[in-house]
Design a protein around this motif. Structure first.
Motif, short mmCIF file in Angstrom:
data_model
loop_
_atom_site.label_atom_id
_atom_site.label_comp_id
_atom_site.label_asym_id
_atom_site.label_seq_id
_atom_site.Cartn_x
_atom_site.Cartn_y
_atom_site.Cartn_z
N SER A 167 1.38 7.73 3.00
CA SER A 167 2.61 7.67 3.80
C SER A 167 2.47 6.61 4.88
O SER A 167 3.39 5.84 5.15
CB SER A 167 2.89 9.02 4.47
N GLU A 168 1.31 6.58 5.49
CA GLU A 168 1.04 5.60 6.54
C GLU A 168 1.06 4.19 5.98
O GLU A 168 1.61 3.26 6.59
CB GLU A 168 -0.31 5.91 7.18
N THR A 169 0.48 4.01 4.80
CA THR A 169 0.44 2.68 4.18
C THR A 169 1.85 2.17 3.90
O THR A 169 2.18 1.02 4.24
CB THR A 169 -0.37 2.72 2.88
N VAL A 170 2.69 2.99 3.26
CA VAL A 170 4.03 2.52 2.91
C VAL A 170 4.89 2.36 4.16
O VAL A 170 5.79 1.50 4.19
CB VAL A 170 4.70 3.46 1.89
N TRP A 171 4.63 3.16 5.18
CA TRP A 171 5.37 2.99 6.44
C TRP A 171 5.08 1.63 7.06
O TRP A 171 5.99 0.95 7.54
CB TRP A 171 5.00 4.10 7.41
N ARG A 172 3.80 1.22 7.03
CA ARG A 172 3.43 -0.10 7.56
C ARG A 172 4.05 -1.22 6.71
O ARG A 172 4.44 -2.26 7.23
CB ARG A 172 1.90 -0.27 7.58
N GLN A 173 4.12 -0.99 5.39
CA GLN A 173 4.78 -1.98 4.55
C GLN A 173 6.25 -2.13 4.94
O GLN A 173 6.78 -3.25 5.00
CB GLN A 173 4.67 -1.57 3.07
N ALA A 174 6.91 -1.01 5.19
CA ALA A 174 8.31 -1.06 5.60
C ALA A 174 8.46 -1.73 6.97
O ALA A 174 9.42 -2.46 7.21
CB ALA A 174 8.90 0.36 5.64
N ASP A 175 7.49 -1.48 7.86
CA ASP A 175 7.51 -2.16 9.16
C ASP A 175 7.44 -3.67 8.98
O ASP A 175 8.14 -4.43 9.67
CB ASP A 175 6.31 -1.71 10.02
N ARG A 176 6.57 -4.12 8.04
CA ARG A 176 6.38 -5.56 7.85
C ARG A 176 7.67 -6.23 7.40
O ARG A 176 7.97 -7.36 7.80
CB ARG A 176 5.27 -5.79 6.83
N TYR A 177 8.45 -5.55 6.57
CA TYR A 177 9.71 -6.13 6.09
C TYR A 177 10.91 -5.68 6.92
O TYR A 177 12.05 -5.95 6.56
CB TYR A 177 9.92 -5.76 4.62
N ARG A 178 10.64 -4.95 8.01
CA ARG A 178 11.70 -4.50 8.94
C ARG A 178 12.79 -3.72 8.22
O ARG A 178 13.98 -3.97 8.39
CB ARG A 178 12.28 -5.70 9.70
#
Length: 740
Positions: free
Chosen positions: A116-127
């Motif tokens: 969950s943390e990994t995909v959340w950071r991915q979503a952060d990267r693409y805003r």
């Protein structure tokens, strides 16, 4: 053709979470309630519509991102259901790259889990704006507060709770809508009838709901200026539901807040309000700023950018994000349209690969079923038939557009594990090569390479499961039976000391003298910084002599090494970094600086400088005290307290480093809930042991962990970073892999 109103009523969303949090189950309910399907497919029965691959149905997990389209409240919702397993994280990466919003699903018992943390950071990267859905509130140990707190503390998010559960665990029966102050119950065989009962002051949940609504307004006022002004005024105590919806939408689209909803997808509770939240809070293509694209000319990217708006009037611009092979149609290229429109039979230009292609057919996709359409426009996610050369991350424009632009690509993770592979019969070699080439085009995180020493074909991926699925597909889809070697770790190499390497290349080839002279400096840089090439030639130091010219006029009119020579050096150095001096693994985290170069007018050529740079790179890397890097995995082991000591001891024996321990979510130290079969590892007196362990030491860990803890522990891991191995371990690895 879609109108501007249609674009405003479009939502391009993804569903993302840790494995087994309920993403596919939630998607199946969405398809049922929106009328796309007429029966609910269950993951545990292998009947989920979105998990259509045999490997997904057998394992009960999502492996490949599946796309579909549905309609809710006269809005079109394009959905991509993404995998949760760390081995398939590239599917999440490329999906988030083209989405406008996302639903993040969390397990109410476990809260924010590693993936969950990994995909959340991915979503952060693409805003990517997102809403959170706390699922599985019907399970023993479920709470809403756990996930909300972890969203705030572990992910740094600003959660805004818009629903409360009515009851928990076995007593969970519905949700409270804090905006409307209503109790929502889900009646009917599949929860398809939503019954809304207003909360009255004498209701059991009224006081808790009133306090939660005040907290909602306060949380929203912290990130929305309009609500803050209203909150501080006399009207703050009576904010209308519509005003809150508008504020929540602004906060979500801007990324300043995350609305939190709750329910139980498996029990058919809370999914319809989640669909309402997608429509109310997540953005349409028109809500987001224009996309920036880099202008490209005949010489490549120019550095100049241009903005493309999500309207039909701007030139067509699309990004290919997935390739899937259809046995009858050939490659299906999934793409997202950012601006303009295209229709079937249009000629398109692949800017990334400088190839002209044609849209033979355009398909709207529903999992593994398709429907032909004539035109695509802004916000559309579709698949194209007839694109023979397009791969993941390529930019498409119309072939007759005057201006060609390219969109930023994606971050594709490097492989961490590999296995040798060969066909059982020589006649299958061609078929194997074609199948592996096809898989590489479908999955950019899957690589195939030849071992220069043994001549073996190596398949490289993100984990053991990743490669198992590839091998299974070879057998099922291509009827290829293969011999496969044991999993091997994909090491990397780097250098430990800076060195300068001067090399003078003098050869006579075909009666003609070839000459090049250069000096390269090799320096180690920090872990994760990657490789870099720096041109540090002085601006004007041409040597004297009628036949010698170190520097020639550059393309910008300033003195500099002839551009073709400089390009040859750069490319040759880059090629040299693909094979290190120790074991032939790729080299990373090295800065190479060109500090000096000499060229002769009649005797220097691109080939001579390419050869000189290649030889200098090989010698420089060998002289710079090369060291091995190994992938380090972040491990979370959920273990009953009685077995904590043995688990920690075992991790230490695997060259691991324990980073800390914490109580597992939902743990009750005084209970023994984890001691009976079927109990969740997050119950009872359980601990989470967090550690970093080399991937090489984790082969077979699952079996050994079950044996050591009587089957009561569980673990998850994901790639963290590369780290140097000790001299002793390096000597052992080199000796083993070189076959001494």
């Amino acid at each position: 053709m879609a109108t501007l109103e249609d674009i405003v009523r479009t939502r391009d969303i993804g569903i993302m979470a840790h494995i087994d949090a309920g993403k596919t189950t939630t998607t199946e309910r969405i398809l049922f309630y929106t009328g796309i399907t007429h029966r609910i497919g269950e993951v545990h029965d292998g009947a989920a519509v979105m998990d259509y691959m045999p490997q997904e149905q057998e394992r009960g997990i999502t492996i490949t991102a599946a796309a579909t389209t549905c309609y809710w409240r006269e809005h079109r919702i394009n959905i991509i259901d993404t995998p949760g397993h760390v081995d398939f994280t590239v599917e999440v990466e490329r999906s988030l790259r083209v989405l406008d919003g996302a639903i993040a699903v969390f397990d109410a018992v476990s809260g924010v889990e590693p993936q969950s943390e990994t995909v959340w950071r991915q979503a952060d990267r693409y805003r990517v704006p997102r809403v959170a859905f706390v699922n599985k509130l019907d399970r023993v140990g479920a709470t809403l507060e756990l996930t909300v707190n972890m969203l705030r503390e572990r992910l740094g998010a600003h959660p805004i709770v818009v629903q409360l559960p009515i009851g928990l665990e076995g007593a969970f029966e519905g949700v409270i809508d804090l905006l409307e102050m209503q109790a929502l119950h889900f009646d009917g065989e599949h929860g398809e009838i939503v019954r809304a009962d207003p909360l009255t002051p004498d209701s059991e949940y009224f006081e808790a709901a009133r306090e939660a609504r005040v907290a909602l307004v306060e949380a929203l006022a912290e990130v929305d200026a309009e609500l803050e002004e209203l909150y501080l005024s006399d009207e703050g105590a009576n904010v209308t539901a519509q005003t809150l919806r508008e504020g929540l939408r602004r906060a979500t689209v801007s990324g300043r807040g995350v609305p939190v909803l709750c329910g139980s997808s498996l029990k058919n509770k809370g999914v319809q309000p989640l669909l309402d939240a997608v429509v109310d809070y997540l953005p349409s293509p028109r809500d987001l700023p224009p996309v920036d694209a880099e202008v490209v000319d005949a010489g490549g990217p120019t550095g100049e950018t241009t903005a493309r708006r999500p309207i039909h009037g701007d030139p067509f611009l699309a990004l290919a994000f997935k390739v899937l092979y259809d046995p009858h149609r050939g490659p299906l290229v999934f793409f997202r349209v950012y601006s303009g429109k295209a229709k079937i039979k249009d000629a398109v230009w692949n800017v990334t690969r400088a190839r002209k292609e044609r849209l033979q057919k355009i398909l709207q996709v529903h999992a593994n079923k398709t429907q032909e359409i004539d035109t695509v426009g802004p916000g559309d996610i579709a698949a194209a038939v007839g694109l023979k050369f397009t791969a993941t991350g390529d930019t498409l424009v119309l072939a007759d557009d005057a201006q060609r632009v390219v969109l930023a690509g994606m971050q594709i993770p490097e492989p961490v594990i590999f296995r040798s592979i060969e066909p059982k019969t020589a006649s299958d070699q061609k078929g194997l090569d074609e199948a592996l080439e096809r898989f590489q085009r479908e999955d950019p995180s899957f690589k195939v390479r030849q071992d220069a020493d043994s001549g073996q074909t190596l398949v490289c991926g993100q984990g053991e499961l990743h490669l198992e699925v590839i091998i299974d597909r070879l057998l099922r889809e291509h009827r290829l039976d293969v011999h496969v070697g044991r999993p091997q770790v994909a090491y990397r190499e780097t250098i430990s000391v800076p060195v300068d390497r001067e090399l003078e290349y003098v050869r006579e080839i075909g009666g003609k003298r070839q000459y090049a002279k250069l000096t390269l400096r090799f320096e180690p840089v920090g872990r994760g910084e990657g490789n870099a090439f720096v041109d540090a030639l002085p601006p004007s130091t041409a040597p004297s002599g009628a036949r010698s010219s170190a520097l020639r006029g550059g393309p910008d009119g300033k003195p500099g090494l002839d551009r073709v020579f400089l390009t040859a050096i750069r490319e040759s150095v880059s090629d040299g970094m693909t094979r290190g001096p120790l074991l032939g693994f790729p080299v990373e985290d090295v800065r190479v600086t060109l500090v000096h170069a000499v060229a002769h007018d009649q005797e220097s050529s691109e080939a001579s400088f390419r050869a000189a740079a290649s030889m200098a790179t090989m010698e420089g890397l060998e002289a710079a005290r090369p060291v091995l890097l190994e992938p380090i995995m972040a491990i979370d082991v959920v273990v009953p307290q009685d077995f904590t000591g043995s688990v920690v001891s075992d991790l230490n024996g695997r060259r691991g480093r324990v980073m800390g321990m914490e109580a597992a979510p939902g743990s009750r130290p005084d209970s023994h809930a984890g001691s009976h079969p079927g109990s969740h590892p997050g119950q009872g007196g359980n601990q989470i042991v967090k550690a970093e362990v080399p991937l090489a030491a984790m082969v077979g860990y699952a079996t050994e962990l079950r044996s050591a803890t009587q089957g009561r522990a569980a673990y998850s891991m994901h790639y963290s970073h590369n780290a140097e191995v000790s001299a002793e371990v390096q000597a052992s690895i080199v000796q083993r892999l070189r076959g001494y």
